[in-house]
Design a protein around this motif. Structure first.
Motif, short mmCIF file in Angstrom:
data_model
loop_
_atom_site.label_atom_id
_atom_site.label_comp_id
_atom_site.label_asym_id
_atom_site.label_seq_id
_atom_site.Cartn_x
_atom_site.Cartn_y
_atom_site.Cartn_z
N GLY A 55 0.80 -1.22 0.00
CA GLY A 55 0.00 0.00 0.00
C GLY A 55 0.83 1.27 0.00
N PRO A 56 1.67 1.48 1.00
CA PRO A 56 2.50 2.68 1.00
C PRO A 56 3.43 2.77 -0.21
CG PRO A 56 2.43 1.73 3.19
CD PRO A 56 1.76 0.74 2.27
N ALA A 57 3.91 1.62 -0.71
CA ALA A 57 4.78 1.65 -1.89
C ALA A 57 4.02 2.17 -3.10
CB ALA A 57 5.33 0.25 -2.16
N TYR A 58 2.80 1.68 -3.28
CA TYR A 58 1.97 2.17 -4.39
C TYR A 58 1.77 3.67 -4.30
CZ TYR A 58 -2.42 3.42 -6.70
OH TYR A 58 -3.39 4.05 -7.45
N LEU A 59 1.41 4.14 -3.11
CA LEU A 59 1.15 5.56 -2.91
C LEU A 59 2.39 6.39 -3.17
CD1 LEU A 59 -0.94 5.07 0.34
CD2 LEU A 59 -1.85 5.87 -1.85
N ALA A 60 3.55 5.90 -2.73
CA ALA A 60 4.80 6.64 -2.93
C ALA A 60 5.18 6.69 -4.40
CB ALA A 60 5.91 6.00 -2.11
N PHE A 61 5.11 5.54 -5.08
CA PHE A 61 5.46 5.50 -6.50
C PHE A 61 4.58 6.46 -7.31
CE2 PHE A 61 7.43 1.05 -6.22
CZ PHE A 61 8.70 1.52 -6.51
N ARG A 62 3.28 6.41 -7.07
CA ARG A 62 2.38 7.17 -7.92
C ARG A 62 2.40 8.66 -7.60
NH1 ARG A 62 -4.12 6.63 -8.60
NH2 ARG A 62 -4.29 7.90 -10.47
N TRP A 71 0.56 13.40 3.21
CA TRP A 71 -0.37 12.38 2.74
C TRP A 71 -1.72 12.97 2.38
CZ3 TRP A 71 -5.03 11.37 5.10
CH2 TRP A 71 -5.21 11.80 6.42
N HIS A 72 -2.07 14.10 2.99
CA HIS A 72 -3.36 14.73 2.70
C HIS A 72 -3.45 15.15 1.23
CE1 HIS A 72 -2.07 15.46 6.85
NE2 HIS A 72 -3.34 15.42 7.21
N VAL A 73 -2.32 15.59 0.65
CA VAL A 73 -2.31 16.01 -0.75
C VAL A 73 -2.49 14.79 -1.66
CG1 VAL A 73 -0.94 17.11 -2.57
CG2 VAL A 73 -0.87 18.00 -0.22
N THR A 74 -1.82 13.70 -1.32
CA THR A 74 -2.01 12.46 -2.09
C THR A 74 -3.46 12.01 -2.02
OG1 THR A 74 0.28 11.79 -1.73
CG2 THR A 74 -1.29 10.05 -2.29
N LEU A 75 -4.06 12.09 -0.85
CA LEU A 75 -5.47 11.72 -0.69
C LEU A 75 -6.35 12.55 -1.62
CD1 LEU A 75 -7.76 10.24 0.87
CD2 LEU A 75 -7.72 12.16 2.49
N ALA A 77 -5.51 14.06 -4.41
CA ALA A 77 -5.24 13.77 -5.81
C ALA A 77 -5.76 12.41 -6.23
CB ALA A 77 -3.74 13.85 -6.08
N PHE A 78 -5.76 11.44 -5.31
CA PHE A 78 -6.17 10.07 -5.66
C PHE A 78 -7.67 9.87 -5.54
CE2 PHE A 78 -1.94 7.59 -4.94
CZ PHE A 78 -1.28 8.52 -5.73
N TYR A 79 -8.35 10.66 -4.74
CA TYR A 79 -9.81 10.80 -4.67
C TYR A 79 -10.55 9.63 -4.04
CZ TYR A 79 -14.40 12.62 -6.07
OH TYR A 79 -15.68 13.13 -6.06
N ASN A 80 -10.42 8.40 -4.57
CA ASN A 80 -11.33 7.35 -4.11
C ASN A 80 -10.79 6.44 -3.01
OD1 ASN A 80 -9.72 5.41 -5.41
ND2 ASN A 80 -11.02 5.33 -7.22
N PHE A 81 -9.61 6.76 -2.47
CA PHE A 81 -9.08 6.01 -1.33
C PHE A 81 -9.57 6.65 -0.04
CE2 PHE A 81 -6.25 4.79 -4.69
CZ PHE A 81 -5.85 3.49 -4.38
N SER A 82 -9.82 5.84 0.98
CA SER A 82 -10.20 6.40 2.27
C SER A 82 -8.97 7.00 2.94
CB SER A 82 -10.80 5.32 3.17
OG SER A 82 -9.79 4.46 3.66
N PRO A 83 -9.16 7.97 3.83
CA PRO A 83 -8.02 8.57 4.53
C PRO A 83 -7.20 7.54 5.29
CG PRO A 83 -9.98 9.92 4.82
CD PRO A 83 -10.43 8.66 4.15
N ARG A 84 -7.84 6.50 5.80
CA ARG A 84 -7.10 5.51 6.60
C ARG A 84 -6.10 4.73 5.74
NH1 ARG A 84 -12.37 4.26 6.22
NH2 ARG A 84 -12.73 5.45 8.11
N VAL A 85 -6.35 4.62 4.44
CA VAL A 85 -5.39 3.97 3.55
C VAL A 85 -4.19 4.89 3.29
CG1 VAL A 85 -4.99 3.06 1.24
CG2 VAL A 85 -7.12 2.55 2.40
N VAL A 86 -4.47 6.11 2.90
CA VAL A 86 -3.42 7.02 2.46
C VAL A 86 -2.55 7.47 3.64
CG1 VAL A 86 -2.91 9.11 1.14
CG2 VAL A 86 -4.92 7.74 0.59
#
Length: 294
Positions: A55-62, A71-75, A77-86
């Motif tokens: 999970g964190p690897a995917y978020l970091a790569f993308r 992480w709030h900015v990634t959340l 930009a990615f839109y459909n992930f819950s905050p607890r994932v990001v």
């Protein structure tokens, strides 16, 4: 040329693009980009940076192209992930800075494509670049956060990976546009996932596992869609819902017509055929399974 080398966004002509061509190239772009999230090379390169959790690897790569954002900015930009994932990506920039994550992503992409047998000759690569480069150069990046970030990344020296990065820009541009359409149609991050899974094209269990919306959040989104007449009492897609979802895709296509206008209908269709061997190679090699994170 890349975004940081351009004096401005200059369109090169081509006129309005047929929406069938837009849909065709969008599907080809998505298919050619997809493998990066599934290839074992990505996990290997992430592990080399000290991150073994997918999970964190995917978020970091993308999100690496955006820099060391919270992480709030990634959340956002990615839109459909819950905050607890990001939120789980906290610490990835301590493991390695974004530039190293981006370089590792390029390494993974090149290794994976060559393992799968992606073979594009010099002339093939040159023609594909002659079509996608003016698209990337002429794009309007207002409101296109992930696309703009990827367009600012210096292209790698590997010609095949450089083409893939240009494809990534186009893929994220459509994704950014799609989020605007979703918001305009009142579909929040969980709502859009419930609607997508109701089509049967995306496994509900997989989405629930990777996006981690709670039962209460999922049920509330389902109730909102049912109130609109898009789902029936069994949470199945109604004809109204099916038409609404297709309308959203058509609106996204309309938004993306401007992206592909610099190369016109013929160029757009030609690019789709030129990049198809990337996804074809992975399919033939059975190199990946259905996506877990898109």
């Amino acid at each position: 040329m890349h975004l940081d080398t351009l004096p401005g966004s200059v369109r090169t002509g081509g006129g309005p693009t047929d929406l069938n061509a837009v849909r065709l190239v969008s599907q080809a772009v998505s298919a050619a980009h997809l493998f990066i999230y599934l290839a074992p090379e990505s996990a290997e390169e992430a592990a080399a940076l000290g991150v073994t959790d997918q999970g964190p690897a995917y978020l970091a790569f993308r999100s690496a192209a955006m820099g060391a954002v919270p992480w709030h900015v990634t959340l956002a930009a990615f839109y459909n992930f819950s905050p607890r994932v990001v939120r789980a990506m906290v610490g990835v920039w301590d493991a390695a800075p974004p530039e190293r994550w981006q370089a590792a992503r390029f390494l993974a992409a090149g290794r994976a494509m060559r393992r799968a047998g992606v073979r594009l000759g010099d002339e093939h690569l040159a023609e594909a670049r002659s079509l996608i480069d003016p698209v990337v150069a002429g794009a309007d990046y207002a409101g296109k956060v992930l696309a703009a970030a990827n367009a600012s990344v210096p292209l790698p020296s590997d010609p095949l990976v450089a083409l893939w990065q240009q494809i990534t820009v186009a893929r994220e541009w459509r994704g950014d546009a799609h989020l605007v359409v979703l918001a305009d149609n009142g579909l929040g991050p969980c709502d859009c996932l419930v609607l997508h899974t109701a089509t049967g094209c995306l496994p509900t269990a997989l989405v629930r596992k990777t996006r981690q919306w709670t039962d209460g959040e999922w049920n509330a989104a389902t109730a909102r869609l049912a109130a609109r007449g898009w789902l029936d009492s069994h949470a199945m897609l109604t004809e109204t819902g099916r038409a609404a979802r297709e309308h959203i895709e058509e609106m996204t296509d309309e938004h993306c017509a401007a992206l592909w206008a610099p190369i016109g209908d013929a160029g757009t269709r030609r690019l789709a055929s030129l990049i198809a061997p990337i996804s074809d190679a992975f399919t033939a090699a059975e190199a990946f399974q259905p996506s877990q994170r898109t």
